[in-house]
Design a protein around this motif. Structure first.
Motif, mmCIF file in Angstrom:
data_model
loop_
_atom_site.group_PDB
_atom_site.id
_atom_site.type_symbol
_atom_site.label_atom_id
_atom_site.label_comp_id
_atom_site.label_asym_id
_atom_site.label_seq_id
_atom_site.Cartn_x
_atom_site.Cartn_y
_atom_site.Cartn_z
ATOM 1 N N SER A 1 0.841 -1.198 0.000
ATOM 2 C CA SER A 1 0.000 0.000 0.000
ATOM 3 C C SER A 1 0.878 1.251 0.000
ATOM 4 O O SER A 1 1.932 1.296 0.619
ATOM 5 C CB SER A 1 -0.904 0.019 1.240
ATOM 6 O OG SER A 1 -1.746 -1.101 1.254
ATOM 7 N N GLU A 2 0.422 2.259 -0.701
ATOM 8 C CA GLU A 2 1.140 3.526 -0.734
ATOM 9 C C GLU A 2 0.532 4.490 0.275
ATOM 10 O O GLU A 2 -0.681 4.552 0.435
ATOM 11 C CB GLU A 2 1.072 4.142 -2.135
ATOM 12 C CG GLU A 2 1.786 3.326 -3.202
ATOM 13 C CD GLU A 2 1.754 4.014 -4.549
ATOM 14 O OE1 GLU A 2 1.247 5.156 -4.621
ATOM 15 O OE2 GLU A 2 2.229 3.415 -5.521
ATOM 16 N N LYS A 3 1.414 5.236 0.945
ATOM 17 C CA LYS A 3 0.923 6.235 1.891
ATOM 18 C C LYS A 3 0.263 7.369 1.115
ATOM 19 O O LYS A 3 0.828 7.905 0.162
ATOM 20 C CB LYS A 3 2.067 6.761 2.753
ATOM 21 C CG LYS A 3 2.640 5.711 3.688
ATOM 22 C CD LYS A 3 3.619 6.304 4.682
ATOM 23 C CE LYS A 3 4.098 5.244 5.651
ATOM 24 N NZ LYS A 3 5.003 5.774 6.691
ATOM 25 N N LYS A 4 -0.965 7.714 1.541
ATOM 26 C CA LYS A 4 -1.715 8.754 0.853
ATOM 27 C C LYS A 4 -1.385 10.115 1.456
ATOM 28 O O LYS A 4 -0.746 10.224 2.493
ATOM 29 C CB LYS A 4 -3.213 8.464 0.972
ATOM 30 C CG LYS A 4 -3.615 7.119 0.366
ATOM 31 C CD LYS A 4 -5.094 6.868 0.555
ATOM 32 C CE LYS A 4 -5.490 5.511 -0.015
ATOM 33 N NZ LYS A 4 -6.928 5.227 0.188
ATOM 34 N N ALA A 5 -1.859 11.153 0.776
ATOM 35 C CA ALA A 5 -1.672 12.501 1.312
ATOM 36 C C ALA A 5 -2.404 12.613 2.644
ATOM 37 O O ALA A 5 -3.603 12.361 2.721
ATOM 38 C CB ALA A 5 -2.212 13.525 0.317
ATOM 39 N N SER A 6 -1.681 12.972 3.689
ATOM 40 C CA SER A 6 -2.271 12.994 5.023
ATOM 41 C C SER A 6 -2.895 14.343 5.344
ATOM 42 O O SER A 6 -2.537 15.375 4.779
ATOM 43 C CB SER A 6 -1.212 12.662 6.074
ATOM 44 O OG SER A 6 -0.128 13.558 5.978
ATOM 45 N N GLY B 1 -8.956 3.818 6.119
ATOM 46 C CA GLY B 1 -9.075 5.218 5.740
ATOM 47 C C GLY B 1 -8.600 6.160 6.826
ATOM 48 O O GLY B 1 -7.949 7.178 6.538
ATOM 49 N N ALA C 1 -4.772 6.023 6.853
ATOM 50 C CA ALA C 1 -4.189 6.611 5.647
ATOM 51 C C ALA C 1 -4.291 8.132 5.642
ATOM 52 O O ALA C 1 -3.515 8.801 4.946
ATOM 53 C CB ALA C 1 -4.867 6.038 4.407
ATOM 54 N N SER C 2 -5.222 8.695 6.399
ATOM 55 C CA SER C 2 -5.423 10.143 6.399
ATOM 56 C C SER C 2 -4.708 10.848 7.549
ATOM 57 O O SER C 2 -4.797 12.062 7.682
ATOM 58 C CB SER C 2 -6.925 10.460 6.482
ATOM 59 O OG SER C 2 -7.445 10.037 7.738
ATOM 60 N N LEU D 1 0.579 3.080 6.814
ATOM 61 C CA LEU D 1 -0.330 3.996 6.133
ATOM 62 C C LEU D 1 -0.216 5.454 6.564
ATOM 63 O O LEU D 1 -0.516 6.345 5.764
ATOM 64 C CB LEU D 1 -1.776 3.530 6.343
ATOM 65 C CG LEU D 1 -2.107 2.112 5.859
ATOM 66 C CD1 LEU D 1 -3.533 1.737 6.254
ATOM 67 C CD2 LEU D 1 -1.927 1.987 4.358
ATOM 68 N N SER D 2 0.157 5.719 7.805
ATOM 69 C CA SER D 2 0.200 7.100 8.292
ATOM 70 C C SER D 2 1.551 7.746 7.994
ATOM 71 O O SER D 2 2.537 7.064 7.701
ATOM 72 C CB SER D 2 -0.072 7.141 9.797
ATOM 73 O OG SER D 2 -1.341 6.576 10.098
#
Length: 293
Positions: free
Chosen positions: A179-184, A242, A245-246, A264-265
């Motif tokens: 999994s790729e870390k999303k824009a937090s 979710g 990741a956020s 994720l974070s």
């Protein structure tokens, strides 16, 4: 022929339900033993056949003998189960009660499904503290067709008992490893398994949205008193993933909180000294440091 998934499912533990979610991707047509079918299906996000867990205590034995429907469900599966899979988690934890529960579960499995292979996957196993725990481990793992563990310490425990296994890592961590870390967002996740003082952490991030994330229902009572943040126990896998990741920052102590946050974070910190060897080993491996307030 069917696969039967066995674990601590239906107890509203986020880590265990995520183990189930990932296991169902590997075994999409499996039957699942869960204490709460409605919750487990809602968390995973789809329907699947279920049975109730095997009785392991006085009250569950009484419910079992007073429930012809439950016994019929089990009897109907006889001859149809080719493999029983324990897909992960720390089932054999420090308490003797945990050793008893899962030792009894395997005893039931061998009575009802004698032809089925038993697979233990991604297991976390604490070092036995007494003769009873050692005896349960030997009896439980003796005839398993496949054994994999989540860390080197668990492998060493089994090796000391003359039982071979291979290292596979934590199931949830392996599942989400790509999994790729999303824009937090400006979001701070907190977690604790006992009473903790979060006041300095909260003050340090005045502009962040603050969420105490209960990895199981009992954690909610350890949320900070008199604060403006939320207390959330995720009800679905999508919601749990979710939230992590956020998050820009995650500070906690439960193992799967730290695993998910690390994957994720944006930043992950340990709340205080690890409460168990499994947490210490993971934090050392991933170089997760204690929060400096």
């Amino acid at each position: 022929m069917k696969t039967l998934l066995i674990g601590n499912f239906g107890a509203r533990n986020v880590g265990d339900e995520l183990i189930l979610t990932s296991a169902l991707e590997a075994h999409p047509d499996a039957v699942v033993a869960t204490a709460d079918p409605t919750f487990s299906q809602h968390f995973v996000g789809r329907q699947f056949p279920t049975i109730r867990p095997f009785p392991t205590g006085l009250r569950s034995f009484l419910r079992f003998w007073c429930s012809p429907k439950f016994r019929h469900e089990l009897w109907a599966l006889r001859g149809q189960v080719s493999a029983v899979v324990f897909p992960g988690g720390g089932l054999f934890s420090i308490r003797s009660r945990a050793f008893w529960i899962w030792g009894m579960t395997v005893w039931w499995l061998r009575k009802y499904f004698p032809e089925a292979e038993i697979h233990f996957e991604h297991q976390g196993i604490d070092r036995p503290r007494n003769f009873f725990q050692r005896w349960i481990l030997k009896k439980t793992f003796r005839n398993a067709a496949k054994i994999s563990v989540r860390d080197a310490a668990s492998s060493e425990v089994l090796r000391s008992l003359g039982i071979e296994s291979f290292l596979a890592g934590d199931r949830v961590e392996t599942w989400l490893s790509k999994s790729e870390k999303k824009a937090s967002q400006k979001r701070l996740l907190l977690n604790a398994r006992s009473r903790a003082d979060f006041s300095d952490i909260v003050k340090k991030y005045p502009d962040h949205e603050k969420i105490f994330l209960a990895m199981e229902l009992g954690d909610a009572r350890f949320a900070p008193a008199k604060w403006e943040g939320q207390t959330i126990c995720p009800l679905t896998a999508a919601e749990a993933l979710g939230l992590f990741a956020s998050a820009e920052m995650a500070v906690g102590e439960r193992l799967h909180f730290l695993i998910l946050a690390n994957l994720l974070s944006a930043q992950t910190h340990l709340l205080r000294e690890p409460y168990a060897d499994k947490v210490r080993a993971f934090c050392e491996k991933e170089e997760i440091q204690k929060a400096r307030i």
